[in-house]
Design a protein around this motif. Structure first.
Motif, PDB file in Angstrom:
ATOM      1  N   THR A   5       0.631  -1.219   0.283  1.00  0.00           N
ATOM      2  CA  THR A   5       0.268  -0.245  -0.358  1.00  0.00           C
ATOM      3  C   THR A   5       1.069   1.429  -0.148  1.00  0.00           C
ATOM      4  N   HIS A   6       0.310   2.233  -0.479  1.00  0.00           N
ATOM      5  CA  HIS A   6       1.196   3.835  -1.068  1.00  0.00           C
ATOM      6  C   HIS A   6       0.488   4.554   0.457  1.00  0.00           C
ATOM      7  N   ASN A   7      -0.278   4.430   0.175  1.00  0.00           N
ATOM      8  CA  ASN A   7      -0.808   5.473   1.211  1.00  0.00           C
ATOM      9  C   ASN A   7      -1.336   4.978   3.110  1.00  0.00           C
ATOM     10  N   HIS A 126       7.717  -0.327   4.129  1.00  0.00           N
ATOM     11  CA  HIS A 126       8.376  -1.004   2.057  1.00  0.00           C
ATOM     12  C   HIS A 126      10.035  -0.603   2.691  1.00  0.00           C
ATOM     13  N   TRP A 132       5.368   3.809   2.398  1.00  0.00           N
ATOM     14  CA  TRP A 132       5.137   2.789   1.386  1.00  0.00           C
ATOM     15  C   TRP A 132       5.098   1.510   2.974  1.00  0.00           C
TER      16      TRP A 132
END
Length: 143
Positions: A5-7, A126, A132
């Motif tokens: 997931t980026h946000n 990440h 992330w």
């Protein structure tokens, strides 16, 4: 299965997807340090179960209850508990029997109290971007 997931919005959306795979009595146990997105994931879980109100961390209350959706959600924060014994003192077995979903932050504090069919969700940063999240879900297949 691993997800990226980026946000926060994507983390919540993944929680909502997991909600679709859960049945009454499910336990979701989180692993992950401070700021990894456990509460954001739980907000998504609540939305996926049909709850529309505010969802906050139960750090000082130990458990927050959210009702009004397909299933009730019981959101636990075990950070301040010293053992599973303390969890049983607050009625853990009663929550398991109520037919809702138990979402457990800092689950490693009470690992011996978790049922064998527990769904584990690990949240980590990440390596390419600290905002992330890599989210690993074990014990459930997302719709």
């Amino acid at each position: 299965m691993d997800y990226l997931t980026h946000n926060e919005t994507e983390t919540e959306a993944l929680g909502a997807r997991l909600a679709g795979a859960l049945s009454p009595g499910a336990v979701v146990a989180y692993r992950g340090g401070l700021g990894m997105g456990k509460t954001a994931f739980t907000r998504g879980l609540a939305r996926g179960l049909g709850y529309v109100g505010r969802v906050t961390s139960p750090t000082f209350t130990i458990v927050n209850e959210y009702e009004g959706g397909r299933l009730p959600l019981f959101h636990f924060d075990m950070y301040r508990l010293g053992s599973a014994e303390e969890l049983f003192d607050i009625g853990w077995e009663d929550y398991l029997d109520r037919g809702g979903v138990c979402a457990v932050e800092w689950s490693e504090q009470v690992a011996e109290a978790l049922p064998p069919e527990t769904v584990f969700v690990a949240l980590t940063r990440h390596p390419e971007n600290p905002s992330w999240r890599t989210i690993t879900i074990e014990g459930a297949f997302l719709p």
